[in-house]
Design an enzyme around this catalytic site. Structure first.
Site, PDB file in Angstrom:
ATOM      1  N   CYS A   2     -12.381  -0.249  -4.233  1.00 32.74           N
ATOM      2  CA  CYS A   2     -12.058  -0.962  -5.465  1.00 32.74           C
ATOM      3  C   CYS A   2     -12.309   0.025  -6.591  1.00 32.74           C
ATOM      4  O   CYS A   2     -12.899   1.076  -6.388  1.00 32.74           O
ATOM      5  CB  CYS A   2     -12.994  -2.150  -5.672  1.00 32.74           C
ATOM      6  SG  CYS A   2     -12.965  -3.318  -4.313  1.00 32.74           S
ATOM      7  N   ARG A  27      -6.897   2.533  -6.225  1.00 33.46           N
ATOM      8  CA  ARG A  27      -8.020   2.189  -5.352  1.00 33.46           C
ATOM      9  C   ARG A  27      -7.943   0.745  -4.851  1.00 33.46           C
ATOM     10  O   ARG A  27      -8.765   0.322  -4.036  1.00 33.46           O
ATOM     11  CB  ARG A  27      -9.355   2.380  -6.096  1.00 33.46           C
ATOM     12  CG  ARG A  27      -9.592   3.799  -6.546  1.00 33.46           C
ATOM     13  CD  ARG A  27     -10.886   3.915  -7.313  1.00 33.46           C
ATOM     14  NE  ARG A  27     -12.032   3.579  -6.497  1.00 33.46           N
ATOM     15  CZ  ARG A  27     -12.661   4.409  -5.693  1.00 33.46           C
ATOM     16  NH1 ARG A  27     -12.255   5.654  -5.580  1.00 33.46           N
ATOM     17  NH2 ARG A  27     -13.702   4.018  -4.981  1.00 33.46           N
ATOM     18  N   TRP A  75      -9.667  -4.307  -3.899  1.00 39.83           N
ATOM     19  CA  TRP A  75      -9.065  -4.062  -2.589  1.00 39.83           C
ATOM     20  C   TRP A  75      -9.869  -4.940  -1.639  1.00 39.83           C
ATOM     21  O   TRP A  75     -10.995  -4.594  -1.281  1.00 39.83           O
ATOM     22  CB  TRP A  75      -9.221  -2.573  -2.241  1.00 39.83           C
ATOM     23  CG  TRP A  75      -8.551  -2.151  -0.988  1.00 39.83           C
ATOM     24  CD1 TRP A  75      -9.027  -2.245   0.282  1.00 39.83           C
ATOM     25  CD2 TRP A  75      -7.276  -1.528  -0.876  1.00 39.83           C
ATOM     26  NE1 TRP A  75      -8.121  -1.732   1.163  1.00 39.83           N
ATOM     27  CE2 TRP A  75      -7.039  -1.292   0.487  1.00 39.83           C
ATOM     28  CE3 TRP A  75      -6.303  -1.166  -1.806  1.00 39.83           C
ATOM     29  CZ2 TRP A  75      -5.869  -0.686   0.940  1.00 39.83           C
ATOM     30  CZ3 TRP A  75      -5.148  -0.562  -1.341  1.00 39.83           C
ATOM     31  CH2 TRP A  75      -4.945  -0.329   0.012  1.00 39.83           C
ATOM     32  N   ASN A  99     -18.105  -2.268  -6.150  1.00 40.38           N
ATOM     33  CA  ASN A  99     -17.241  -1.580  -5.187  1.00 40.38           C
ATOM     34  C   ASN A  99     -18.106  -1.233  -3.990  1.00 40.38           C
ATOM     35  O   ASN A  99     -19.155  -0.611  -4.155  1.00 40.38           O
ATOM     36  CB  ASN A  99     -16.674  -0.312  -5.853  1.00 40.38           C
ATOM     37  CG  ASN A  99     -15.985   0.603  -4.860  1.00 40.38           C
ATOM     38  OD1 ASN A  99     -15.484   0.151  -3.840  1.00 40.38           O
ATOM     39  ND2 ASN A  99     -15.962   1.893  -5.155  1.00 40.38           N
ATOM     40  N   GLY A 100     -17.689  -1.642  -2.789  1.00 42.30           N
ATOM     41  CA  GLY A 100     -18.485  -1.365  -1.590  1.00 42.30           C
ATOM     42  C   GLY A 100     -18.623  -2.628  -0.768  1.00 42.30           C
ATOM     43  O   GLY A 100     -17.849  -3.575  -0.948  1.00 42.30           O
ATOM     44  N   GLU A 478       2.273  13.824  16.445  1.00 48.60           N
ATOM     45  CA  GLU A 478       1.949  13.639  15.026  1.00 48.60           C
ATOM     46  C   GLU A 478       1.884  14.999  14.305  1.00 48.60           C
ATOM     47  O   GLU A 478       2.372  15.135  13.177  1.00 48.60           O
ATOM     48  CB  GLU A 478       0.623  12.871  14.903  1.00 48.60           C
ATOM     49  CG  GLU A 478       0.094  12.661  13.516  1.00 48.60           C
ATOM     50  CD  GLU A 478       1.058  11.954  12.556  1.00 48.60           C
ATOM     51  OE1 GLU A 478       2.070  11.414  13.011  1.00 48.60           O
ATOM     52  OE2 GLU A 478       0.799  11.995  11.343  1.00 48.60           O
ATOM     53  N   LYS A 482       4.235  16.007  11.154  1.00 50.79           N
ATOM     54  CA  LYS A 482       3.719  16.483   9.851  1.00 50.79           C
ATOM     55  C   LYS A 482       4.417  17.771   9.459  1.00 50.79           C
ATOM     56  O   LYS A 482       4.841  17.952   8.325  1.00 50.79           O
ATOM     57  CB  LYS A 482       2.203  16.772   9.916  1.00 50.79           C
ATOM     58  CG  LYS A 482       1.253  15.633   9.885  1.00 50.79           C
ATOM     59  CD  LYS A 482       1.276  14.758   8.675  1.00 50.79           C
ATOM     60  CE  LYS A 482       2.370  13.760   8.731  1.00 50.79           C
ATOM     61  NZ  LYS A 482       2.138  12.437   9.185  1.00 50.79           N
TER      62      LYS A 482
END
Ligand code: F6R
Length: 602
Positions: A2, A27, A75, A99-100, A478, A482
């Site tokens: 967040c 975020r 988030w 945030n967390g 992968e 890339k």
């Protein structure tokens, strides 16, 4: 993930908060909110969805004059993205943004509820504001109440709290989530990242874990575990664009470096002492299920392939992986005893979404592994596990892939325990390895420098073969993807044991073979496959903890005692190799030609 901001001063607070949150929207953006205290009175606005909704809602609000203010862009981790679950969380006379993840919030909540506190949201954060207010009611001074509150918290947090009990003051604390204090001429700012304050402030202090304190006009007091500390600020960058990339040349580079941190976010609150738990999953989802079908595209498909090795080998669940665009038109035979798992970074990929709808029509239960909450795929699924990689800006996916693989590994332990296929000892062994994953994902300066130097030898040739076996075959796919995405060089991923069934005909000095040679999985087998290629003069770049005398180039990885730790380390090597080759070729790493970040067409 967040974003949080805070402000103490006399300017129009709403504008400062909203502009700051705009910079942090990457975020998280499933809801946002602000709270302002001025003339001793609190006011707040919250809105679901992107920040523009909050801007509209607070359009007529004016907030000039001395005061303090906090803001948040969310988030979701605990509780759906609703207005009630949006921050700031409110008590009787205080607000908090966080945030967390507060890991012991259940225990705290039960305690508070027993004391008569009523909770409005489903979040872990709301406990903080109630705990603070209980301490005030017990007679503590506001700062002592704040200190007593954070002393009770377990988990990760960056917290800002304002209260009518101390107008013009922001209480702050950091542990595991980012937070900085920045200084303007008369003003004090707080933010998760400096992009939110560049242009307003010239100096900032980046808090360390375990630090806390309070700020009011003209004064900031900082404390650590050893008592009061002095604040030594650093100049803030002047260039916002550069700051968004945290000094890295490209978002993709930044995102490669972030992997070690975001994987910890993926595990937070889910990897417990003796097991993996997904609070977001109702165990009934797995009732009557005896097989898994994974469906995805591109990088997410590769994550699915790696996950299938883990699910079958350890959780003993038959697992098939399908490319979504193929699945849609093959008239698949589907059994309702199969759990349909979609994997998607964006949650909007048209083929994956349509495949999911097909599976649902056939009566299958569905689970999505996704990076974007509230995306179409998440909404369409019966259940979702969010990967928590944070917004990925580079078109070539890196950290999203790492977190998808991690979720699949965690899901393996969750299901292996549930169906009794894994013993407590086997789970303990995996958990021990899992806890080392953030370290395996760290980018060493010397490693990056070595890959940078080496990359100049790989700018031509008639193609690359990335080869690996078992789990390292999807990683080879992968790695090749890339490279081709951002360098525009032809690259293929191949199972090492298959080379002799055809592709070895291509071998010559201009065929570059990137050999993934982990020590913990089939080392001797892959070694013979690479020897066969070397005997035909192919140019070999070996990636392994063990020196390989036939290699033309060699990148040494750490000795590890678990294949997944080798997997993550080699993944970083292949990502950096693609990055450095692309940079040398002068390509736009973050926005490669012909590609888009979210593929919403068939
Ligand atoms: C490659 C890449 C793509 C995506 C694919 C699926 O770096 O990012 O291959 O993985 O387009 O996208 P999502 O995961 O959003 O469904």
């Amino acid at each position: 993930m967040c974003g949080i901001v805070g402000y103490i001063g006399a300017q129009e607070k709403k504008k400062i908060l909203l502009d700051g949150l705009q910079e942090l929207e990457y975020r998280g953006y499933d809801s946002a909110g602000i709270a302002v205290i001025s003339d001793g009175k609190l006011q707040h606005f919250k809105a679901v969805g992107k920040l523009k909704n909050l801007r509209e809602k607070a359009a007529d609000f004016r907030s000039e004059g001395p005061g303090a203010a906090i803001g948040h862009t969310r988030w979701a981790t605990h509780g759906k993205p609703t207005e009630l679950n949006a921050h700031p969380h409110v008590g009787a006379f205080s607000y908090v943004v966080h945030n967390g993840i507060i890991e012991n919030y259940r225990e705290l909540k039960e305690e508070l509820e027993a004391e008569g506190v009523r909770f409005l949201s489903q979040t872990d954060t709301e406990t903080v504001v109630h705990l603070f207010e209980q301490k005030i009611k017990e007679g503590l001074e506001p700062f002592d109440a704040f200190k007593a509150t954070i002393d009770r918290l377990e988990g990760a947090y960056a917290i800002l709290l304002i209260s009518e009990a101390a107008p013009e003051t922001i209480f702050f604390a950091k542990n595991g989530s980012p937070l900085l204090i920045a200084f303007g001429a008369e003003e004090i700012y707080f933010a998760s990242s400096d992009t939110a304050v560049i242009g307003h402030a010239k100096e900032a202090y980046y808090l360390e874990d375990g630090e806390y304190g309070y700020a009011c006009p003209g004064e900031v007091k900082l404390f650590g575990p050893e008592g009061e500390k002095t604040i030594s600020t650093k100049p803030l960058p002047a260039d916002k664009a550069m700051a968004q990339k945290d000094g890295y040349r490209f978002f993709m580079e930044k995102e490669i470096y972030e992997q070690s941190t975001v994987i910890s976010d993926t595990m937070l609150g889910r990897v417990l002492e003796d097991r993996v738990e997904f609070e977001e999953l109702d165990p009934s989802l797995f009732e009557g299920i005896d097989a898994i079908k994974i469906c995805a595209c591109g990088t997410s498909y590769h994550a699915g392939l790696a996950g299938a090795y883990l699910l079958e080998r350890m959780a003993k669940i038959p697992c098939q992986v399908e490319i979504a665009s193929e699945f849609r038109y093959k008239d698949p035979l589907l059994s309702p005893r199969t759990l349909f798992v979609t994997i998607s970074q964006s949650g909007e990929t048209a083929d994956t979404l349509e495949a999911l709808k097909m599976a649902k029509r056939a009566g299958l239960k569905s689970l999505s592994i996704c990076n974007v909450d509230n995306s179409s795929i998440v909404r369409e699924s019966d259940a979702a596990i969010l990967t928590r990689a944070g917004i990925e800006k580079g078109v070539a996916s890196t950290k999203a892939f790492a977190t998808q693989v991690m979720v699949l590994w965690m899901l393996t332990l969750y299901l292996g325990r549930r169906n009794g296929a894994m013993t407590p000892e086997a789970i303990a062994h995996e958990l021990e390895a899992m806890r080392h994953a953030p370290r395996a994902l760290l980018v060493g300066e010397r490693l990056h420098e070595r890959i940078h130097r080496l990359s100049k030898r790989y700018l031509h040739g008639h193609g690359f073969f990335f080869i690996g076996r078992d789990l390292f075959f999807p990683l080879a796919l992968e790695g090749a993807l890339k490279l081709k995405e951002i360098s525009y060089l032809h690259a293929e991923g191949y199972p090492a044991g298959e080379m002799k069934h055809g592709p070895i005909a291509l071998a010559d000095a201009e065929l570059f073979t990137i050999a993934l040679m982990p020590k913990t999985l089939l080392y001797d087998k892959i070694k013979s496959n690479v020897e066969e290629l070397s005997a035909r003069d192919a140019t070999i770049l070996a990636i392994s903890p063990e020196a390989f005398e036939l290699a033309d180039d060699f990148i040494r990885t750490e000795e590890a005692d678990h294949p997944m730790l080798e997997f993550f380390e080699m993944m970083v090597v292949t990502q950096l190799l693609a990055l450095e080759i692309s940079i040398r070729l002068g390509n736009d790493v973050d926005m490669p030609r012909n590609l888009a970040k979210s593929v919403t067409v068939e």
